[in-house]
Motif scaffolding. Structure first.
Motif, short mmCIF file in Angstrom:
data_model
loop_
_atom_site.label_atom_id
_atom_site.label_comp_id
_atom_site.label_asym_id
_atom_site.label_seq_id
_atom_site.Cartn_x
_atom_site.Cartn_y
_atom_site.Cartn_z
N UNK A 42 -50.65 48.87 52.76
CA UNK A 42 -49.31 49.24 53.22
C UNK A 42 -48.38 49.47 52.03
N UNK A 43 -48.41 48.56 51.06
CA UNK A 43 -47.55 48.70 49.89
C UNK A 43 -47.89 49.95 49.08
N UNK A 44 -49.14 50.36 49.11
CA UNK A 44 -49.58 51.53 48.34
C UNK A 44 -49.19 52.84 49.01
N UNK A 45 -48.97 52.81 50.31
CA UNK A 45 -48.56 54.00 51.01
C UNK A 45 -49.53 55.16 50.92
N UNK A 46 -50.83 54.86 50.83
CA UNK A 46 -51.84 55.91 50.79
C UNK A 46 -52.13 56.47 49.41
N UNK A 47 -51.51 55.93 48.37
CA UNK A 47 -51.73 56.41 47.01
C UNK A 47 -52.70 55.48 46.28
N UNK A 48 -53.82 56.02 45.81
CA UNK A 48 -54.87 55.20 45.19
C UNK A 48 -54.38 54.49 43.94
N UNK A 51 -52.31 51.64 44.84
CA UNK A 51 -53.17 50.61 45.42
C UNK A 51 -53.83 49.77 44.33
N UNK A 52 -54.29 50.40 43.26
CA UNK A 52 -54.92 49.65 42.17
C UNK A 52 -53.95 48.63 41.59
N UNK A 53 -52.72 49.04 41.34
CA UNK A 53 -51.72 48.12 40.80
C UNK A 53 -51.43 47.00 41.80
N UNK A 54 -51.29 47.35 43.07
CA UNK A 54 -51.01 46.34 44.10
C UNK A 54 -52.12 45.31 44.21
N UNK A 55 -53.35 45.75 44.06
CA UNK A 55 -54.49 44.82 44.12
C UNK A 55 -54.39 43.79 43.02
N UNK A 56 -54.10 44.23 41.80
CA UNK A 56 -53.98 43.29 40.69
C UNK A 56 -52.81 42.33 40.89
N UNK A 57 -51.70 42.86 41.35
CA UNK A 57 -50.53 42.02 41.58
C UNK A 57 -50.84 40.96 42.64
N UNK A 58 -51.52 41.36 43.68
CA UNK A 58 -51.80 40.45 44.79
C UNK A 58 -52.88 39.41 44.48
N UNK A 59 -53.91 39.79 43.72
CA UNK A 59 -55.08 38.92 43.62
C UNK A 59 -55.43 38.37 42.24
N UNK A 97 -65.80 51.06 48.32
CA UNK A 97 -65.67 51.81 49.57
C UNK A 97 -64.38 51.46 50.28
N UNK A 98 -63.91 50.23 50.13
CA UNK A 98 -62.66 49.84 50.78
C UNK A 98 -61.47 50.55 50.16
N UNK A 99 -61.49 50.78 48.85
CA UNK A 99 -60.40 51.50 48.21
C UNK A 99 -60.35 52.92 48.75
N UNK A 100 -61.49 53.56 48.88
CA UNK A 100 -61.52 54.90 49.45
C UNK A 100 -61.01 54.94 50.87
N UNK A 101 -61.37 53.97 51.66
CA UNK A 101 -60.91 53.90 53.03
C UNK A 101 -59.40 53.67 53.08
N UNK A 102 -58.89 52.82 52.20
CA UNK A 102 -57.45 52.54 52.17
C UNK A 102 -56.67 53.77 51.78
N UNK A 103 -57.21 54.58 50.87
CA UNK A 103 -56.54 55.82 50.48
C UNK A 103 -56.34 56.73 51.69
N UNK A 104 -57.33 56.79 52.56
CA UNK A 104 -57.27 57.67 53.73
C UNK A 104 -56.22 57.20 54.73
N UNK A 105 -56.01 55.89 54.78
CA UNK A 105 -55.05 55.33 55.73
C UNK A 105 -53.70 55.40 55.12
#
Length: 105
Positions: A42-48, A51-59, A97-105
């Motif tokens: 959600x925070x990434x808004x469909x941008x890969x 999303x990469x930055x958000x993953x690091x921030x979150x985990x 594969x989850x990153x790819x799926x998240x990009x599509x959403x």
């Protein structure tokens, strides 16, 4: 022990340690829950790249379990560090594969 209790015990015991020689550190992370995946996507808004930055921030955690990055670090992660390193760490944490799926959403 019930199946849900076994699943919870598995989650609590799981840990991912990612060596990052470029940054001279080891990043520690627990597996993503479905809720955390939703937050990051959600925070990434469909941008890969976001999303990469958000993953690091979150985990990303240090050896003491403390967050390595904050929301204030997002722009630096996106614009001032090696994107291929951020991408490698994030895809390891989130699963390619989850990153790819998240990009599509």
């Amino acid at each position: 022990m019930s199946v849900i209790e076994q699943a919870q015990a598995h989650f609590e015991a799981a840990s991912l340690d990612i060596e990052v020689p470029e940054w001279d550190c080891v990043i520690h992370a627990s597996p993503f829950t479905l809720g955390e995946r939703k937050i990051a996507s959600k925070r990434a808004g469909g941008d890969a790249q976001t999303l990469y930055a958000e993953i690091l921030i979150l985990k990303a955690r240090d050896e003491n379990g403390e967050p390595m990055f904050t929301r204030n670090d997002k722009m630096a992660l996106m614009k001032q560090v090696d994107g291929s390193v951020v991408e490698r760490i994030a895809t390891t944490m989130f699963g390619e594969t989850s990153v790819g799926d998240a990009e599509k959403n």
